[in-house]
Design a protein around this motif. Structure first.
Motif, PDB file in Angstrom:
ATOM      1  N   LYS A 185      -4.952   1.229   6.693  1.00  7.22           N
ATOM      2  CA  LYS A 185      -3.660   1.025   6.050  1.00  7.22           C
ATOM      3  C   LYS A 185      -3.777   1.115   4.536  1.00  7.22           C
ATOM      4  CE  LYS A 185      -0.531  -1.785   7.322  1.00  7.22           C
ATOM      5  NZ  LYS A 185       0.238  -3.020   7.650  1.00  7.22           N
ATOM      6  N   LEU A 186      -4.853   0.558   3.988  1.00  4.09           N
ATOM      7  CA  LEU A 186      -5.060   0.607   2.542  1.00  4.09           C
ATOM      8  C   LEU A 186      -5.177   2.049   2.063  1.00  4.09           C
ATOM      9  CD1 LEU A 186      -7.404  -1.673   0.468  1.00  4.09           C
ATOM     10  CD2 LEU A 186      -7.481   0.793   0.154  1.00  4.09           C
ATOM     11  N   ASN A 187      -5.996   2.839   2.759  1.00  3.86           N
ATOM     12  CA  ASN A 187      -6.185   4.228   2.347  1.00  3.86           C
ATOM     13  C   ASN A 187      -4.923   5.062   2.510  1.00  3.86           C
ATOM     14  OD1 ASN A 187      -9.524   3.987   3.680  1.00  3.86           O
ATOM     15  ND2 ASN A 187      -8.920   3.869   1.548  1.00  3.86           N
ATOM     16  N   GLU A 203      -1.765  -7.662   1.420  1.00  9.33           N
ATOM     17  CA  GLU A 203      -2.579  -7.360   2.603  1.00  9.33           C
ATOM     18  C   GLU A 203      -3.799  -6.537   2.217  1.00  9.33           C
ATOM     19  OE1 GLU A 203      -2.132  -4.899   6.805  1.00  9.33           O
ATOM     20  OE2 GLU A 203      -0.334  -5.703   5.846  1.00  9.33           O
ATOM     21  N   TYR A 204      -3.603  -5.562   1.329  1.00 13.43           N
ATOM     22  CA  TYR A 204      -4.720  -4.728   0.879  1.00 13.43           C
ATOM     23  C   TYR A 204      -5.751  -5.576   0.121  1.00 13.43           C
ATOM     24  CZ  TYR A 204      -1.464  -0.862   1.810  1.00 13.43           C
ATOM     25  OH  TYR A 204      -0.571   0.013   2.393  1.00 13.43           O
ATOM     26  N   ARG A 205      -5.265  -6.522  -0.681  1.00 14.96           N
ATOM     27  CA  ARG A 205      -6.181  -7.377  -1.439  1.00 14.96           C
ATOM     28  C   ARG A 205      -7.039  -8.232  -0.513  1.00 14.96           C
ATOM     29  NH1 ARG A 205      -2.430  -9.566  -6.492  1.00 14.96           N
ATOM     30  NH2 ARG A 205      -2.399  -7.618  -7.682  1.00 14.96           N
ATOM     31  N   LEU A 240      -9.855  -0.321   6.794  1.00  9.76           N
ATOM     32  CA  LEU A 240      -9.225   0.089   5.540  1.00  9.76           C
ATOM     33  C   LEU A 240      -8.208   1.208   5.753  1.00  9.76           C
ATOM     34  CD1 LEU A 240     -12.437   0.158   3.300  1.00  9.76           C
ATOM     35  CD2 LEU A 240     -10.688  -1.632   3.366  1.00  9.76           C
ATOM     36  N   GLY A 279      -1.884   3.832   2.222  1.00  8.46           N
ATOM     37  CA  GLY A 279      -1.035   3.390   1.121  1.00  8.46           C
ATOM     38  C   GLY A 279      -1.433   4.017  -0.200  1.00  8.46           C
ATOM     39  N   ALA A 320     -13.219   0.203  -1.791  1.00 12.50           N
ATOM     40  CA  ALA A 320     -12.151   0.295  -0.784  1.00 12.50           C
ATOM     41  C   ALA A 320     -11.263   1.499  -1.054  1.00 12.50           C
ATOM     42  CB  ALA A 320     -11.323  -0.987  -0.792  1.00 12.50           C
ATOM     43  N   ASP A 352       2.447  -5.409   1.313  1.00 11.76           N
ATOM     44  CA  ASP A 352       1.371  -4.418   1.482  1.00 11.76           C
ATOM     45  C   ASP A 352       0.242  -4.680   0.489  1.00 11.76           C
ATOM     46  OD1 ASP A 352       2.692  -3.022   3.518  1.00 11.76           O
ATOM     47  OD2 ASP A 352       3.789  -1.787   2.079  1.00 11.76           O
ATOM     48  N   ALA A 377      -8.066  -7.303   2.421  1.00  9.22           N
ATOM     49  CA  ALA A 377      -9.087  -6.393   2.938  1.00  9.22           C
ATOM     50  C   ALA A 377     -10.179  -6.155   1.898  1.00  9.22           C
ATOM     51  CB  ALA A 377      -8.450  -5.070   3.347  1.00  9.22           C
ATOM     52  N   LEU A 429      -5.494  -3.534  -6.830  1.00  3.71           N
ATOM     53  CA  LEU A 429      -6.162  -4.054  -5.630  1.00  3.71           C
ATOM     54  C   LEU A 429      -7.077  -5.233  -5.956  1.00  3.71           C
ATOM     55  CD1 LEU A 429      -7.117  -0.707  -3.825  1.00  3.71           C
ATOM     56  CD2 LEU A 429      -5.264  -2.277  -3.231  1.00  3.71           C
TER      57      LEU A 429
END
Length: 330
Positions: free
Chosen positions: A20-22, A226-228, A18, A24, A278, A223, A230, A51
């Motif tokens: 990249k998600l965090n 991609e986060y979704r 996580l 972002g 997340a 982005d 994850a 998300l």
């Protein structure tokens, strides 16, 4: 023994990356924080809904930054954005689009309406009549629009951000239950406290340019998608799935509730809990995630009995009490 437990925790925490998600999320919060003072819960819920691939209904009195928050979110993400101001004379074609006759080739061409964007802000959604409200049913649920027998798909991500004023009733229409059910969250925005309002005044007195000029796009559509992906990998224990089902099921049997929540609410609570976990940097859902999100997911999906409304109870209070008496899995 302790070292083994630490190794297990470390391997478990790294099951879903996580990072990249965090990163972002931090970037987008920093951009929004340049303008919005406080309202951390509102920002967290909006990001959670994005998300979780859900739509958002923002409710609050005028001047509490409902529309501004929507604009800030859209500007910090590099996607197409449109705004529709709902009014009593607005027609479905003003939202969806209409077929226009092209004199050059003697054919009708579909001119897309403002609903064709990645993020659509619908301001004062409760000011349009039922006919216009119904035009949103298909696009909110199926991410597509059907006009004159032709179907037009929306590009992902697709998010509807709607605002409404809960106080003013003149010239407004109650949203249909079927439409309310299509919003992942209903977020109620209150007044800032004294310190926050002082900070708002201080920033305004020092600001040279326009507020939105300070915001930069820090995320792209790629982005978000991609986060979704994850988020979908975030673990939900089977006991928590039953916990979600029990909470939603209780809304159908509680004496204070006339109309309970549908299975769509259960799915919303599941997907929202994954996204919220997340957002906190965890790849697993906890009961606290579910308890925190339950009022935002359920309060617009239920109708209280007339007796309970006469007592002055609110859906938020009833849902909070219902969650409190539901046994938490161990």
């Amino acid at each position: 023994m302790e070292s083994v437990e630490n190794e297990n925790q470390a391997s478990f925490s790294n099951r879903v990356d996580l990072t990249k998600l965090n990163d972002g999320v931090r970037k987008i919060k920093a951009e929004i924080g340049k303008v919005i003072v406080g309202q951390q819960q509102m920002v967290d819920l909006i990001l959670t809904a994005i998300l979780a691939d859900g739509h958002i209904l923002l409710e609050g009195v005028p001047g509490v930054a409902k529309t501004l928050a929507s604009k800030l979110v859209s500007k910090s993400i590099s996607v197409d954005y449109s705004r529709v101001q709902f009014t009593p004379d607005l027609m479905p074609s003003d939202v969806l689009g209409t077929s226009v006759f092209n004199m050059k080739n003697s054919e009708f061409e579909f001119k897309r309406g403002p609903v064709f964007a990645n993020i659509v802000l619908i301001d004062e959604i409760n000011r349009a009549p039922a006919k216009t409200q119904a035009a949103l049913f298909e696009v909110m649920e199926e991410k597509q629009v059907t006009v004159d027998g032709n179907t037009y798909k929306m590009e992902a991500p697709y998010i509807v951000l709607a605002t409404q004023n809960p106080i003013e009733q003149e010239g407004t229409y109650r949203l249909p239950e079927a439409q309310l059910d299509r919003f992942l969250f209903k977020i109620e925005i209150g007044y800032p406290n004294l310190e926050e309002e002082t900070e708002i005044l201080l920033r305004e007195s020092q600001r040279a340019g326009k507020q939105l000029d300070e915001i930069s796009a820090v995320l792209s559509a790629t982005d978000i998608l991609e986060y979704r992906s994850a988020v979908k990998q975030v673990l939900v224990d089977e006991k928590l799935l039953k916990y979600i089902a029990e909470i939603v099921n209780q809304t159908r049997h509680d004496s204070a509730i006339y109309l309970g929540a549908s299975p769509r609410a259960s799915l919303a609570l599941l997907n929202g809990s994954r996204a919220f976990a997340a957002l906190q940097g965890r790849d697993f859902v906890t009961p606290d995630d579910i308890k925190f999100l339950a009022p935002s997911v359920l309060k617009h999906r239920i109708i209280l009995t007339p007796e309970k409304e006469m007592e002055g109870a609110t859906p938020h209070e009833v849902i909070s009490q219902l969650v409190a008496k539901t046994e938490v899995p161990r």
